[in-house]
Design a protein around this motif. Structure first.
Motif, short mmCIF file in Angstrom:
data_model
loop_
_atom_site.label_atom_id
_atom_site.label_comp_id
_atom_site.label_asym_id
_atom_site.label_seq_id
_atom_site.Cartn_x
_atom_site.Cartn_y
_atom_site.Cartn_z
N GLY A 163 3.16 -5.82 5.90
CA GLY A 163 4.07 -6.12 4.86
C GLY A 163 3.42 -6.81 3.70
O GLY A 163 3.40 -6.42 2.56
N HIS A 164 2.20 -7.41 3.98
CA HIS A 164 1.64 -8.05 2.77
C HIS A 164 0.51 -6.88 1.98
O HIS A 164 0.75 -6.80 1.08
N LEU A 165 0.03 -6.05 2.97
CA LEU A 165 -0.89 -5.18 2.40
C LEU A 165 -0.20 -4.06 1.74
O LEU A 165 -0.48 -3.54 0.40
N PHE A 166 1.00 -3.63 2.29
CA PHE A 166 1.82 -2.38 1.42
C PHE A 166 2.29 -3.25 0.27
O PHE A 166 2.60 -2.41 -0.97
N THR A 167 2.75 -4.28 0.24
CA THR A 167 3.26 -4.68 -1.28
C THR A 167 2.15 -5.04 -2.43
O THR A 167 2.46 -4.77 -3.25
N ILE A 168 0.96 -5.34 -1.72
CA ILE A 168 -0.18 -5.54 -2.76
C ILE A 168 -0.30 -3.91 -3.23
O ILE A 168 -0.59 -3.83 -4.58
N LEU A 169 -0.51 -2.92 -2.47
CA LEU A 169 -0.72 -1.55 -2.74
C LEU A 169 0.47 -1.23 -3.57
O LEU A 169 -0.14 -0.11 -4.49
N THR A 170 1.84 -1.31 -3.96
CA THR A 170 2.79 -0.66 -4.44
C THR A 170 3.33 -1.56 -5.49
O THR A 170 4.25 -1.11 -6.17
N THR A 171 2.85 -2.68 -5.60
CA THR A 171 3.43 -3.63 -6.69
C THR A 171 2.68 -3.51 -7.98
O THR A 171 1.53 -3.87 -8.01
N ARG A 172 3.53 -3.30 -9.28
CA ARG A 172 2.61 -3.37 -10.29
C ARG A 172 2.27 -4.79 -10.87
O ARG A 172 3.25 -5.63 -10.95
N LEU A 173 1.20 -4.79 -11.26
CA LEU A 173 0.56 -6.08 -11.81
C LEU A 173 0.08 -5.62 -13.17
O LEU A 173 -0.12 -4.68 -13.62
N THR A 174 -0.56 -6.81 -13.78
CA THR A 174 -1.23 -6.49 -15.10
C THR A 174 -2.47 -5.74 -14.84
O THR A 174 -3.01 -5.04 -16.03
N ASN A 175 -3.04 -5.69 -13.82
CA ASN A 175 -4.34 -4.77 -13.61
C ASN A 175 -4.37 -4.30 -12.13
O ASN A 175 -3.45 -5.04 -11.11
N ASP A 176 -4.91 -3.54 -11.77
CA ASP A 176 -4.88 -2.97 -10.49
C ASP A 176 -6.18 -3.60 -9.55
O ASP A 176 -6.40 -3.03 -8.20
N GLU A 177 -6.90 -4.53 -10.01
CA GLU A 177 -7.99 -4.95 -9.24
C GLU A 177 -7.37 -5.33 -7.64
O GLU A 177 -8.25 -5.14 -6.83
N LEU A 178 -6.20 -6.05 -7.48
CA LEU A 178 -6.02 -6.43 -6.29
C LEU A 178 -5.75 -5.47 -5.21
O LEU A 178 -6.31 -5.47 -3.85
N GLY A 179 -5.03 -4.38 -5.67
CA GLY A 179 -4.77 -3.21 -4.79
C GLY A 179 -6.05 -2.45 -4.54
O GLY A 179 -6.39 -1.79 -3.48
N GLU A 180 -7.03 -2.44 -5.33
CA GLU A 180 -8.30 -1.75 -5.20
C GLU A 180 -8.93 -2.20 -4.49
O GLU A 180 -9.71 -1.85 -3.48
N ARG A 181 -9.09 -3.66 -4.23
CA ARG A 181 -9.75 -4.47 -3.21
C ARG A 181 -9.15 -3.96 -1.83
O ARG A 181 -10.11 -3.73 -1.00
N VAL A 182 -7.89 -3.79 -1.59
CA VAL A 182 -7.30 -3.45 -0.36
C VAL A 182 -7.93 -1.89 0.00
O VAL A 182 -8.25 -1.53 0.92
N LYS A 183 -7.63 -1.05 -0.96
CA LYS A 183 -7.94 0.49 -0.97
C LYS A 183 -9.35 0.60 -0.42
O LYS A 183 -9.74 1.62 0.16
N SER A 184 -10.27 -0.35 -0.74
CA SER A 184 -11.65 -0.13 -0.35
C SER A 184 -11.85 -0.25 1.20
O SER A 184 -13.01 0.14 1.59
N PHE A 185 -10.92 -0.71 1.90
CA PHE A 185 -11.04 -0.95 3.37
C PHE A 185 -10.25 0.45 3.92
O PHE A 185 -8.80 0.43 4.01
#
Length: 222
Positions: A163-185
């Motif tokens: 629930g937490h990771l998927f939301t980070i990966l799919t929610t639009r924010l002002t930049n993609d840094e948070l999602g990119e941190r998750v995608k690195s794993f």
């Protein structure tokens, strides 16, 4: 089971918890009926969503992953750009003026007060991103090459992390840094795709009518 009536505009932390509960119920093979309400936050006994109505009982929340929850609240409400461009408009969208303005700023004040109380008010965005990376590192090491955290069968922990990771990966924010941190794993990314495919795609394929779209989790990684 209830969450705010904004589909792809729900807030990051609320959406994550709602999706975690939905995923866990699907893993248990239980039927899920979603009721979307603009005032869901005020219907919950704890003031938090999601909540589950079972018979005469109302149960709210699912135990949070503390670092993710703190980080998402910080980015949503303490980063001025994100709060102004995304969070306040999303949060206030179900309400008319002036209630929308009042409630959005009241929520921001509450969150910032909480962040100050737990020592997060003075953090920089980079420090928050680093906290997220450390949390992901710990989860990645625990997951390893297993399909789920306790090997072959998903548990409440898998639903919560998803629930937490998927939301980070799919929610639009002002930049993609948070999602990119998750995608690195990569194993965490595969983990999210696995749960999406196993527990959401089949139900979504079976529900293609206009009304059934309310039962979909929304954005997709596939």
């Amino acid at each position: 089971f209830s969450f705010p009536d904004e589909d792809d505009q729900v807030l990051l932390s609320d959406c994550a918890s709602s999706l975690a509960v939905q995923a866990y119920l699907k893993m248990c093979g239980l039927p899920v009926h979603l009721c979307c309400r603009a005032n869901a936050e005020y219907m919950s006994p704890s003031g938090k969503v999601p909540f589950i109505h079972v018979g005469n009982q109302v149960v709210s929340e699912l135990g949070p992953i503390v670092q993710f929850t703190k980080a998402k609240l910080y980015i949503q409400w303490c980063d001025n750009a994100t709060a102004a461009e995304i969070t306040r408009p999303r949060y206030s969208s179900p309400y008319s003026w002036p209630l929308n303005y009042i409630l959005a700023y009241q929520k921001q004040w509450e969150v910032r007060r909480k962040m100050n109380a737990i020592g997060w008010a003075g953090k920089s965005l980079e420090q928050v991103y680093e906290d997220v990376s450390q949390c992901c590192q710990a989860l990645s090491q625990r997951l390893g090459t297993q399909p789920y955290f306790f090997n072959k069968q998903p548990t409440e922990l898998d639903a919560l992390v998803f629930g937490h990771l998927f939301t980070i990966l799919t929610t639009r924010l002002t930049n993609d840094e948070l999602g990119e941190r998750v995608k690195s794993f990569t194993n965490l990314l595969s983990f999210c795709r696995r749960i999406e495919q196993n527990y959401f795609e089949e139900q979504d394929r079976d529900s293609q009518s206009g009304a059934s779209s309310r039962h979909s989790k929304g954005p997709s990684l596939m």
